[in-house]
Design a protein around this motif. Structure first.
Motif, PDB file in Angstrom:
ATOM      1  N   ILE A 197       0.832  -1.203   0.000  1.00 46.28           N
ATOM      2  CA  ILE A 197       0.000   0.000   0.000  1.00 46.28           C
ATOM      3  C   ILE A 197       0.867   1.253   0.000  1.00 46.28           C
ATOM      4  N   ALA A 198       1.947   1.211   0.791  1.00 49.42           N
ATOM      5  CA  ALA A 198       2.856   2.360   0.831  1.00 49.42           C
ATOM      6  C   ALA A 198       3.497   2.603  -0.531  1.00 49.42           C
ATOM      7  N   ALA A 199       3.894   1.532  -1.205  1.00 48.95           N
ATOM      8  CA  ALA A 199       4.521   1.660  -2.522  1.00 48.95           C
ATOM      9  C   ALA A 199       3.526   2.172  -3.557  1.00 48.95           C
ATOM     10  N   ALA A 200       2.274   1.732  -3.458  1.00 53.19           N
ATOM     11  CA  ALA A 200       1.264   2.172  -4.415  1.00 53.19           C
ATOM     12  C   ALA A 200       0.887   3.639  -4.199  1.00 53.19           C
ATOM     13  N   GLY A 201       0.915   4.078  -2.961  1.00 58.14           N
ATOM     14  CA  GLY A 201       0.528   5.452  -2.668  1.00 58.14           C
ATOM     15  C   GLY A 201       1.615   6.473  -2.931  1.00 58.14           C
ATOM     16  N   LYS A 202       2.862   6.067  -2.832  1.00 59.60           N
ATOM     17  CA  LYS A 202       3.979   7.024  -2.921  1.00 59.60           C
ATOM     18  C   LYS A 202       3.971   7.851  -4.196  1.00 59.60           C
ATOM     19  N   PRO A 203       3.856   7.265  -5.390  1.00 62.84           N
ATOM     20  CA  PRO A 203       3.888   8.102  -6.605  1.00 62.84           C
ATOM     21  C   PRO A 203       2.660   8.995  -6.753  1.00 62.84           C
ATOM     22  N   LEU A 204       1.632   8.752  -5.959  1.00 59.65           N
ATOM     23  CA  LEU A 204       0.412   9.563  -6.009  1.00 59.65           C
ATOM     24  C   LEU A 204       0.379  10.615  -4.911  1.00 59.65           C
ATOM     25  N   GLY A 205       1.481  10.708  -4.161  1.00 54.92           N
ATOM     26  CA  GLY A 205       1.556  11.693  -3.093  1.00 54.92           C
ATOM     27  C   GLY A 205       0.797  11.290  -1.837  1.00 54.92           C
ATOM     28  N   ILE A 206       0.558   9.995  -1.675  1.00 58.76           N
ATOM     29  CA  ILE A 206      -0.159   9.490  -0.490  1.00 58.76           C
ATOM     30  C   ILE A 206       0.834   8.722   0.377  1.00 58.76           C
ATOM     31  N   THR A 207       1.033   9.193   1.592  1.00 57.61           N
ATOM     32  CA  THR A 207       1.988   8.585   2.512  1.00 57.61           C
ATOM     33  C   THR A 207       1.284   7.654   3.489  1.00 57.61           C
ATOM     34  N   VAL A 208       1.864   6.492   3.715  1.00 58.78           N
ATOM     35  CA  VAL A 208       1.378   5.608   4.783  1.00 58.78           C
ATOM     36  C   VAL A 208       2.238   5.878   6.013  1.00 58.78           C
ATOM     37  N   HIS A 209       1.653   6.555   6.991  1.00 61.72           N
ATOM     38  CA  HIS A 209       2.413   6.900   8.193  1.00 61.72           C
ATOM     39  C   HIS A 209       2.722   5.687   9.044  1.00 61.72           C
ATOM     40  N   ASP A 210       1.764   4.762   9.131  1.00 62.73           N
ATOM     41  CA  ASP A 210       1.971   3.635  10.036  1.00 62.73           C
ATOM     42  C   ASP A 210       0.904   2.579   9.795  1.00 62.73           C
ATOM     43  N   HIS A 211       1.168   1.407  10.335  1.00 61.03           N
ATOM     44  CA  HIS A 211       0.167   0.348  10.443  1.00 61.03           C
ATOM     45  C   HIS A 211       0.204  -0.092  11.899  1.00 61.03           C
ATOM     46  N   LEU A 212      -0.902   0.110  12.604  1.00 61.47           N
ATOM     47  CA  LEU A 212      -1.002  -0.222  14.019  1.00 61.47           C
ATOM     48  C   LEU A 212      -1.793  -1.505  14.198  1.00 61.47           C
ATOM     49  N   ILE A 213      -1.246  -2.398  14.998  1.00 61.86           N
ATOM     50  CA  ILE A 213      -1.930  -3.644  15.321  1.00 61.86           C
ATOM     51  C   ILE A 213      -2.308  -3.580  16.797  1.00 61.86           C
ATOM     52  N   ILE A 214      -3.604  -3.695  17.062  1.00 62.63           N
ATOM     53  CA  ILE A 214      -4.130  -3.507  18.414  1.00 62.63           C
ATOM     54  C   ILE A 214      -4.465  -4.855  19.035  1.00 62.63           C
ATOM     55  N   GLY A 215      -3.968  -5.075  20.246  1.00 58.30           N
ATOM     56  CA  GLY A 215      -4.309  -6.274  21.005  1.00 58.30           C
ATOM     57  C   GLY A 215      -4.804  -5.895  22.382  1.00 58.30           C
ATOM     58  N   ALA A 216      -5.314  -6.865  23.100  1.00 58.60           N
ATOM     59  CA  ALA A 216      -5.890  -6.583  24.411  1.00 58.60           C
ATOM     60  C   ALA A 216      -4.866  -6.008  25.383  1.00 58.60           C
ATOM     61  N   LYS A 217      -3.596  -6.360  25.209  1.00 56.38           N
ATOM     62  CA  LYS A 217      -2.574  -5.926  26.164  1.00 56.38           C
ATOM     63  C   LYS A 217      -1.594  -4.905  25.604  1.00 56.38           C
TER      64      LYS A 217
END
Length: 228
Positions: A197-217
């Motif tokens: 997703i980051a690679a696909a967005g880069k040439p279009l000026g769309i940055t992927v800041h992060d991917h957060l994975i949420i767990g109970a702890k």
């Protein structure tokens, strides 16, 4: 006039109310908070046993507040009014946390974002994926649930994410999903998809800041782990 005797736990509830109003929520145990909340929905019943049952059934107050309404309704003694009381408490808390995220640029308000996401996603029974769309000032412009799956899998497609970002005029994205197992370690698929997703967005000026994975702890940030 004689004062009528305490009935249906009214004296006990009055004491809970007094502690709550004088000292705040910290003065009540988890089961007492739920007990009093249920008492507002079921006024003529001792709700302490039901509160303890619910907390045990759903693994604590976090799991209970984010539990599926149908699952709560299967617990003996939980009618629609009681289920709605639990849900409205969770919705109000989440709305308050969301408002704090909306008030400032996300990257300078990171802990507020994590608090909001954890409250909303950490105890979900199935995997859900959300995409947070940010503008050029890193203000949140759209928070979308884009996929919902099974206990351990939900589909997400690079083309759909980028297409939606273009439709909204997003300058940046934050991908988020939960692990119902509680383990917030990223899988190989999580890492690969994020990079695609980051690679696909880069040439279009769309940055992927992060991917957060949420767990109970806790949570994992792919950016912080050097995986993005």
């Amino acid at each position: 006039m004689n004062t009528p005797p305490e009935t249906d736990g009214t004296g006990h509830r009055a004491r809970l109310r007094g502690r709550l109003l004088e000292h705040g929520g910290a003065a009540l145990l988890d089961h007492e908070l739920i007990e009093y909340l249920l008492a507002l929905a079921i006024p003529r019943r001792d709700t302490k046993p039901l509160a303890k049952t619910l907390l045990h059934e759903f693994g604590g107050i976090g799991g209970l507040l984010s539990a599926d309404p149908a699952a709560m309704g299967k617990v003996a003694g939980m009618g629609d009014t009681a289920v709605a009381a639990i849900r409205i408490a969770q919705c109000a808390a989440t709305r308050m946390l969301q408002a704090q995220v909306l008030a400032r640029p996300v990257l300078s308000n990171w802990q507020a974002l994590l608090d909001y996401l954890h409250a909303d996603m950490a105890h979900q029974a199935v995997e859900r994926i959300r995409v947070l769309h940010l503008n050029t000032r890193n203000l949140l412009i759209r928070d979308e649930l884009v996929a919902e799956g099974t206990l351990d899998e939900a589909p997400l497609y690079t083309r759909e994410v980028i297409h939606r970002a273009l439709d909204l005029g997003s300058a940046a994205l934050i991908l988020v999903h939960n692990h119902p197992s509680g383990d917030h370690s990223p899988s190989r698929a999580d890492i690969d998809l994020t990079r695609q997703i980051a690679a696909a967005g880069k040439p279009l000026g769309i940055t992927v800041h992060d991917h957060l994975i949420i767990g109970a702890k806790g949570h994992t940030s792919l950016r912080a782990q050097g995986m993005l």
